[in-house]
Design an enzyme around this catalytic site. Structure first.
Site, PDB file in Angstrom:
ATOM      1  CG  ASP A 200      -1.958   1.105   1.169  1.00 39.14           C
ATOM      2  OD1 ASP A 200      -2.350   1.497   0.057  1.00 39.14           O
ATOM      3  OD2 ASP A 200      -2.352   1.596   2.251  1.00 39.14           O
ATOM      4  CE1 TYR A 497      -3.404   0.502  10.543  1.00 40.12           C
ATOM      5  CE2 TYR A 497      -2.795  -1.755   9.960  1.00 40.12           C
ATOM      6  CZ  TYR A 497      -2.465  -0.414  10.090  1.00 40.12           C
ATOM      7  OH  TYR A 497      -1.207   0.003   9.762  1.00 40.12           O
TER       8      TYR A 497
END
Length: 639
Positions: A200, A497
């Site tokens: 990412d 997360y």
């Protein structure tokens, strides 16, 4: 005596690497000529991206092969122009610069002239005056070639340096990727393809770090290895000097303090230097005098039938130890708690190019936060950044570019062989930095796949053999029960997360799920744990109450919810917390990314969001709780 024997044992293992990659430094015997600035540039836009090789662009000036543009070095080329096809270009890009080499370097055959590239992403081929001198695979580590002999063949000809760089990623590169050709001619034009990746951040390309020429004498210091320890108030510096170009040189090794005073010396190529009343290297905010560095000066004298050669090289040395227990991380036998950040080499316009104003700004912000550490996510950073960490006492987890290993075909023998070679290069480059306290061999691999067990067992054992003085880990986001590499790491580093990628919008689950995560990992492996990533995206200036995703309020509450659990677990086995991320950064375009990843506590332009102030308050409180800070730092004023 046992302590000294252990020091010798660790040192012998550290000598497995038999060639050096010392950072170029000027001295009375060495000169450095930087080649940064504007280079001629041309992307090979031919359908097979191979026209440059087929027509041998390296044999003549690049401008004679077709249109060229100015390109700054160091910098990524992607964001320099207004051309969207160059921003997303995949394939060979060609750089060229003509250099005037000092006549003395060419005339004196006792001088070695070395061309060094700090890094170029990803695969590089280098020519000098049309002759290939080296090639290198890997986008984040330096490579070099001795070119003096070549220059002397045509002493009156300008030195024309050509570098071709290819950013294509395959299943066997680090990081890996795949090229996908779109063959439906009703939807895509002829030759259309895309680069797919499993990471990412934007796949910036080009010459990202300085290019330079440097000299050494014909007989020279090729490498220095140091391993440090201390006993009571006596520091121990075990050293080994490798020499090239001379069979039996005379050596003088001198260790000097910051005042330039000799504190220990030797005339042997290897040995132990003892430093009385040693100043240890301490992390920032852990001691009144963090980042103390000695200077190890190595002076070589050698002769042959033609000449006498003298070489001088000085290596900064920090004397410190690193150890772990099943619940603590110890620096100089004192518990150390990582309160830091994850970063990227990323900024507007320059991409991943080394930029000193940005580097200094980032270090000011790190110290303003009260952070004592960061991870070089997800690749090795520039040597200049590591040197800053050494001087400022910022602790590093040094990470390889093994990010996005998700395809089972990337666990094969070819991939493993390359990964092992990358770790060789990384340890060779960074072994002497006191700021580096742990190696990370990968980030978020598919560690539940069957081949992962052999892959990571081999990789971690190899890294540990290269350097047994530092713990080895990799960063996981796998399920604790299915992670096949976790048994082999020294420290568990876990990314999660909660309320973002899992149960988005439900911050009420963070406490329960995070507590379960920690208890599961520690219960199974009984190893210290670092929360190596956590966070939430926040678009600067977007607000909502009650908090909703992508607002500054949501990011703030997510951090506070994690911190509440951290405060419970750091009394047991949690040894660190690293926020994702220090600053917003660019990514590949996609429907989940609005001009990049917004999980930074600072914007990409280094302006603070609300979360930065939450982190600053917490980190200074954590630092003050250690009780080791002098009175004048017991408030958030780091500079």
């Amino acid at each position: 005596m046992l302590r000294v024997l252990l020091l010798f044992s660790a040192f012998e293992a550290a000598l497995l690497l038999d060639t050096g990659l010392l950072f170029p430094r000027e001295s009375s015997s060495r000169e450095v000529k930087e080649l940064n600035g504007l280079w001629a540039f041309r992307a090979d836009r031919s359908p097979n991206r191979n026209q440059g090789f087929e027509k041998a662009w390296y044999k003549s000036r690049l401008a004679e092969t077709g249109p060229v543009i100015d390109m700054p070095v160091p910098a990524s080329y992607n964001d320099i122009t207004q051309d969207p096809t160059l921003r997303d270009f995949i394939g060979w890009a060609w750089y060229e610069r003509e250099v005037t080499v000092p006549a003395r370097w060419v005339a004196d055959e006792s001088i070695r002239v070395v061309l060094r590239v700090g890094s170029a992403h990803y695969y590089s081929v280098v020519w000098v005056n049309g002759v290939q001198v080296t090639e290198h695979e890997g986008g984040h580590l330096p490579f070099e070639a001795e070119i003096g002999t070549l220059l002397r063949k045509e002493p009156t000809t300008p030195c024309r340096i050509t570098i071709a760089v290819n950013n294509t990623l395959t299943l066997h590169t680090l990081p890996p990727g795949t090229i996908q050709h779109m063959n439906d001619r009703t939807r895509y034009p002829e030759g259309f393809f895309v680069q797919n990746t499993n990471f990412d951040f934007f796949n910036y390309a080009g010459i990202h770090r300085p290019v330079l020429l440097y000299t050494t004498p014909k007989a020279y210091v090729d490498d220095i290895t140091v391993v440090t320890d201390f006993l009571d108030n006596t520091g121990l510096v075990r050293y080994h000097v490798s020499v090239q170009g001379a069979a039996s040189p005379a050596l003088k090794v001198t260790l000097m303090d910051q005042g330039g005073h000799c504190v220990a010396s030797s005339s042997e190529p290897s040995g132990v230097l003892k430093v009385v009343d040693v100043n240890l290297w301490w992390p920032y905010l852990m001691h009144v005098n963090p980042g103390y560095l000695y200077s190890l000066e190595v002076r070589l004298v050698a002769a042959d039938e033609r000449s006498t050669y003298e070489d001088v090289y000085t290596l900064p040395v920090g004397i410190r130890t690193v150890n772990i227990t099943n619940a603590q991380f110890l620096i100089n036998n004192k518990p150390f708690y990582f309160h830091g950040v994850n970063k990227h080499e990323d900024a507007d316009i320059r991409g991943k190019g080394l930029d000193w104003p940005l580097v200094v700004k980032d270090f000011n912000l790190i110290k303003w936060l009260g952070a004592n550490s960061f991870r070089t996510s997800h690749y090795p950073y520039a040597e200049e950044i590591l040197q800053m960490c050494d001087r400022h006492g910022i602790v590093l987890i040094d990470e390889s570019p093994g990010v996005g290993i998700k395809d089972i075909r990337s666990f094969g023998n070819a991939s493993l062989a390359h990964h092992l070679a990358v770790m060789d290069e990384l340890v060779r480059r960074d072994k002497n930095h006191p700021s580096v306290v742990m190696w990370s061999v990968a980030n978020e691999p598919a560690a539940e796949m069957p081949p992962a067990e052999y892959y990571f067992k081999t990789l971690i054992a190899h890294t540990r053999a290269l350097d047994p003085t530092r713990p080895v880990t990799y960063i996981t986001d796998s399920n604790y029960a299915r992670d096949k590499g976790a048994p082999f790491v020294d420290v568990i580093c876990v990314n999660s997360y909660f309320s973002w990628y899992h149960d988005p919008g439900h911050m009420e689950v963070i406490s329960l799920q995070l507590n379960t995560q920690f208890e599961d990992w520690y219960g199974k492996y009984k190893k210290p744990i670092i929360q190596s990533e956590y966070g939430a995206d926040a678009v600067a200036g977007v607000h909502n109450d009650p908090p909703v995703m992508f607002t500054e309020e949501y990011q703030k509450v997510v951090l506070q919810s994690y911190h509440n659990v951290f405060d419970q677990k750091r009394k047991k086995y949690l040894i660190g917390e690293l926020i994702w991320n220090f600053a917003d950064f660019m990514t590949t375009q996609g429907i989940t990314r609005v001009v990049g990843n917004k999980k930074g506590v600072f914007t990409r332009q280094r302006q603070p969001k609300a979360a930065a102030f939450i982190l600053k308050e917490r980190y200074w409180r954590l630092a003050n709780e250690t009780g080791t800070l002098p009175l004048w730092t017991k408030y958030p004023c780091p500079l």
